[in-house]
Write an enzyme that holds these catalytic residues in place. Structure first.
Site, PDB file in Angstrom:
ATOM      1  CB  CYS A 289      36.734  -4.637 -12.280  1.00 30.18           C
ATOM      2  SG  CYS A 289      35.461  -3.654 -11.510  1.00 30.18           S
TER       3      CYS A 289
ATOM      4  CG  HIS B  69      51.060  13.436  24.250  1.00 33.21           C
ATOM      5  ND1 HIS B  69      51.315  14.521  25.055  1.00 33.21           N
ATOM      6  CD2 HIS B  69      52.236  12.769  24.114  1.00 33.21           C
ATOM      7  CE1 HIS B  69      52.607  14.529  25.372  1.00 33.21           C
ATOM      8  NE2 HIS B  69      53.174  13.475  24.815  1.00 33.21           N
TER       9      HIS B  69
ATOM     10  CG  ASN C 107      39.842  -2.731 -14.128  1.00 40.85           C
ATOM     11  OD1 ASN C 107      39.383  -2.147 -13.146  1.00 40.85           O
ATOM     12  ND2 ASN C 107      41.115  -3.039 -14.250  1.00 40.85           N
ATOM     13  N   GLY C 108      37.590  -0.079 -14.287  1.00 41.20           N
ATOM     14  CA  GLY C 108      37.897   1.345 -14.211  1.00 41.20           C
ATOM     15  C   GLY C 108      36.657   2.136 -13.857  1.00 41.20           C
TER      16      GLY C 108
ATOM     17  CD1 TRP D  28      36.302  -4.778  -4.727  1.00 48.18           C
ATOM     18  CD2 TRP D  28      36.288  -2.620  -5.319  1.00 48.18           C
ATOM     19  NE1 TRP D  28      36.588  -4.026  -3.616  1.00 48.18           N
ATOM     20  CE2 TRP D  28      36.587  -2.716  -3.947  1.00 48.18           C
ATOM     21  CE3 TRP D  28      36.220  -1.355  -5.909  1.00 48.18           C
ATOM     22  CZ2 TRP D  28      36.825  -1.597  -3.148  1.00 48.18           C
ATOM     23  CZ3 TRP D  28      36.454  -0.239  -5.121  1.00 48.18           C
ATOM     24  CH2 TRP D  28      36.753  -0.363  -3.750  1.00 48.18           C
TER      25      TRP D  28
ATOM     26  CE  LYS E 291      49.535  -6.548   5.582  1.00 52.64           C
ATOM     27  NZ  LYS E 291      50.176  -5.872   4.521  1.00 52.64           N
TER      28      LYS E 291
ATOM     29  NE  ARG F 268      42.400  -7.046 -11.311  1.00 49.93           N
ATOM     30  CZ  ARG F 268      43.325  -6.200 -11.734  1.00 49.93           C
ATOM     31  NH1 ARG F 268      44.571  -6.590 -11.800  1.00 49.93           N
ATOM     32  NH2 ARG F 268      43.012  -4.979 -12.093  1.00 49.93           N
TER      33      ARG F 268
ATOM     34  CD  GLU G  55      52.661  -3.665   6.270  1.00 49.22           C
ATOM     35  OE1 GLU G  55      52.103  -2.583   6.066  1.00 49.22           O
ATOM     36  OE2 GLU G  55      52.405  -4.693   5.623  1.00 49.22           O
TER      37      GLU G  55
ATOM     38  CE  LYS H  24      48.518  -8.088  -4.050  1.00 50.69           C
ATOM     39  NZ  LYS H  24      49.094  -7.997  -2.702  1.00 50.69           N
TER      40      LYS H  24
ATOM     41  CD  GLU I 159      45.702  -5.661   4.337  1.00 55.24           C
ATOM     42  OE1 GLU I 159      45.149  -5.265   3.309  1.00 55.24           O
ATOM     43  OE2 GLU I 159      46.947  -5.668   4.448  1.00 55.24           O
TER      44      GLU I 159
END
Ligand code: AGP
Length: 606
Positions: A2, A502, A99-100, A75, A483, A27, A479, A601, A486
């Site tokens: 948020c 394996h 936010n939280g 969010w 990338k 964000r 990485e 974010k 996402e």
């Protein structure tokens, strides 16, 4: 996660709130809303979806005309994304944005229900609004002090009280919050990028400090209602840093900013050809004392830590553990007094990384933060901080922040290796010189744009793919894989090339794409053998290879050759085509590259 904003001034508040919320879009969010005082009434407008949808709703329902208000991008955590669950939320006299996460919201809600209060949403935020109203007896600051004593969890709150139509109030615990000061106007925001078009001066309230913003003054109080004298900070970011400047997306802009970001981060930390971290409180004497290093971080930042592990162990001969911060904090890590714990974070606010930092401090370890966001919680709480100087990173998919994180890992590894006597002064100078030259090599790698774009065109219809590598190349392939998934939403996994046999090789069928990274001469033959095994089973193999590694046509379907570069530093160039491949795959799929679905974010909740 948020984002919150607030405005007090002479401008059209609704427009200021929407424009500052747009700066926080990066964000990640699924709904948005504002509350504005309009002739002493609080007018709320909110909508599920993007800010554009909120704007459309306001165009049809009418936009409030006041000069004071608060705004939010949500969010979803408690309750699905919907108009009703969107912020702002009200309770009696009080309207808030948050936010939280309020961990004990159920407890508080039950207490308030038992007193006859009713709730309309499923959110924890509405509980906070009602609690504030419950304590409100005419003095907003007193109500806030009482309410935050009851609340467990993380929060940054923007609050308006019906009886105070020219004032906004704000308070934080864990979640970020800044208070911006302009000419005859003031702001609250989750981060400073939101307000850069209006002002660059801001306060950073500490947890439990309460900001009171009115057209006449901005005051910050402690829990004892004592007024505090806070230092005013100034954001020295380039005005255009948070703008796209002609690029189609922030992500591609940020990929292109990498050479400069590395230069800005590395050059001031080199003195007379040797790494110099003394300005960050790290001396050669201190580096000699660490027996073990733990690195804790999340996502891309954790991948930067993995590169750090390879190079610190290789050069400095200090054992390094790398942990996902959310695992580290709950696995009772064996951190000792002589250990160094390094926390890597772009935002400096990631909840699990912050918790890992606090745990490490409580266990007596020395802590070093490698952080991009100035003044963030992790930067403030660590014993030492090395700032990565990448400027604001807006795209959710981290690129330039990763690049500067590994640049700092190199500086650290060179310094630690030299301090320990594990490498000679001459070798340390050579490595440092190579690092100073790396921005040019990164620029060359960016010129592989068209090759990466072609590789991406072969991936758009894939359901799943593999990334493989060994050693540093394995760290890098993790990485690359993150990338891609996402932003392109294509499933991918990264595997240590030697581990495929394996189990995972059973997934390979005709045409399955595999991206191999081969930059380490010593491991070339081994990885190439693994590529042959994959090709023999029908895989479509794309390879990113160092300039001195010749890939025969029977081993790979498509080769991207990097320019010359010190092998030790190859992750800094090899990651670029991986970033570009992910970017173009997402673009070709028509995805929202900078704001991928479900992602935020700055992950300020567990
Ligand atoms: C990277 O592309 C991600 N979006 C994500 O993994 C990120 O690196 C992670 O959430 C950690 O964030 P931080 O660096 O702000 O702590």
């Amino acid at each position: 996660m948020c984002g919150i904003v607030g405005y007090v001034g002479r401008k059209n508040c609704a427009e200021v709130l929407l424009s500052t919320l747009e700066k926080l879009e990066y964000r990640g969010y699924d709904s948005a809303g504002i509350a504005v005082f309009d002739k002493n009434n609080i007018e709320v407008r909110k909508a599920k979806g993007r800010i554009a949808e909120l704007r459309a709703k306001m165009a049809s329902e009418g936009s409030p005309e006041g000069r004071v208000g608060i705004g939010h991008t949500r969010w979803a955590t408690h309750g699905e994304p919907s108009d009703i669950n969107s912020h702002p939320h009200s309770g009696g006299n009080v309207t808030i944005v948050h936010n939280g996460i309020i961990e004990n919201y159920k407890e508080i809600k039950n207490m308030l229900i038992s007193l006859g209060r009713e709730f309309v949403s499923q959110t924890d935020t509405e509980v906070a609004a009602q609690l504030l109203d419950f304590y409100y007896k005419g003095n907003p600051v007193e109500a806030i002090i009482k309410a935050i004593r009851d609340i467990r969890g993380s929060f940054a709150l923007g609050i308006i009280f019906r009886d105070f139509p020219d004032t906004i109030f704000a308070v934080r615990k864990e979640s970020p919050l800044i208070v911006g000061i302009g000419e005859g106007e003031s702001f609250i925001a989750s981060d400073v990028t939101a307000i850069l078009n209006y002002t660059r001066d801001y306060y950073m309230p500490e947890p439990d400090e309460i900001a009171v913003l009115s057209p006449y003054s901005t005051k910050i109080y402690g829990l004892n209602y004592n007024q505090l004298d806070k230092p005013l900070h100034h954001a020295d970011w380039d005005e255009n840093a948070a703008e796209k400047q002609g690029y189609a997306h922030f992500m591609i802009k940020e990929i292109n900013e990498q050479p400069d970001a590395v230069k800005t981060t590395v050059v001031p930390r080199v003195t007379d050809g040797l790494p110099d971290l003394s300005e960050c409180g790290i001396t050669y004497d201190m580096l000699r004392g660490f027996k073990r290093i733990n690195i804790a971080a999340c996502g891309t930042a954790m991948h930067a830590g993995l590169v750090g592990k390879y190079i610190i162990e290789d050069l400095a001969e200090i054992p390094v553990n790398v942990d996902i911060a959310s695992e580290f904090r709950y696995r009772k890590p064996l951190v000792k007094k002589d250990d160094l714990v390094i926390i890597i974070s772009q935002s400096g606010e990631t909840a699990d990384s912050l918790a890992a930092l606090r745990l490490s401090k409580s266990l007596g370890a020395k802590t070093l933060a490698i952080v991009n966001a100035k003044g963030s919680s992790i930067a403030r709480e660590a014993d030492m901080t090395i700032y990565t100087l990448a400027g604001p990173e807006i795209a959710v998919a981290s690129t330039k922040a990763y690049m500067v994180q590994i640049a700092v890992m190199y500086l650290f590894a060179f310094a630690a290796a030299y301090a320990n006597g594990a490498i000679s002064e001459q070798r340390c100078r050579e490595l440092t010189a190579s690092l100073l030259e790396i921005p040019e090599k990164i620029s060359e790698a960016i010129k592989l744009n068209d090759k990466a774009q072609y590789a991406a065109s072969t991936l758009v219809n894939a359901d799943s793919l593999l990334y493989i590598g060994r050693g540093l190349d394995y760290a890098l392939s993790m990485e690359g894989s993150l990338k891609l998934k996402e932003i392109s939403y294509i499933h991918s996994e990264s595997y240590a090339a030697g581990e495929l046999k394996h189990g995972t090789i059973s997934l390979v069928t005709e045409g399955m794409p595999v991206i191999a990274v081969v930059t380490q001469k010593e491991l070339e033959e081994k990885t190439v053998s693994n590529m042959k095994e994959l090709k023999a089973r029908g895989a479509y193999v794309i390879v990113v290879a160092a300039s001195n590694i010749l890939i025969e046509s029977d081993v790979a379907d498509y080769v991207i050759n990097l320019g010359e570069c010190d092998e030790m530093l190859s992750p800094m160039t090899a990651v670029v085509p991986l970033q570009l491949i992910a970017y173009y795959t997402a673009v070709l799929k028509g995805n929202d590259v900078d704001r991928p679905r479900n992602l935020a974010k700055s992950v300020t909740v567990e």
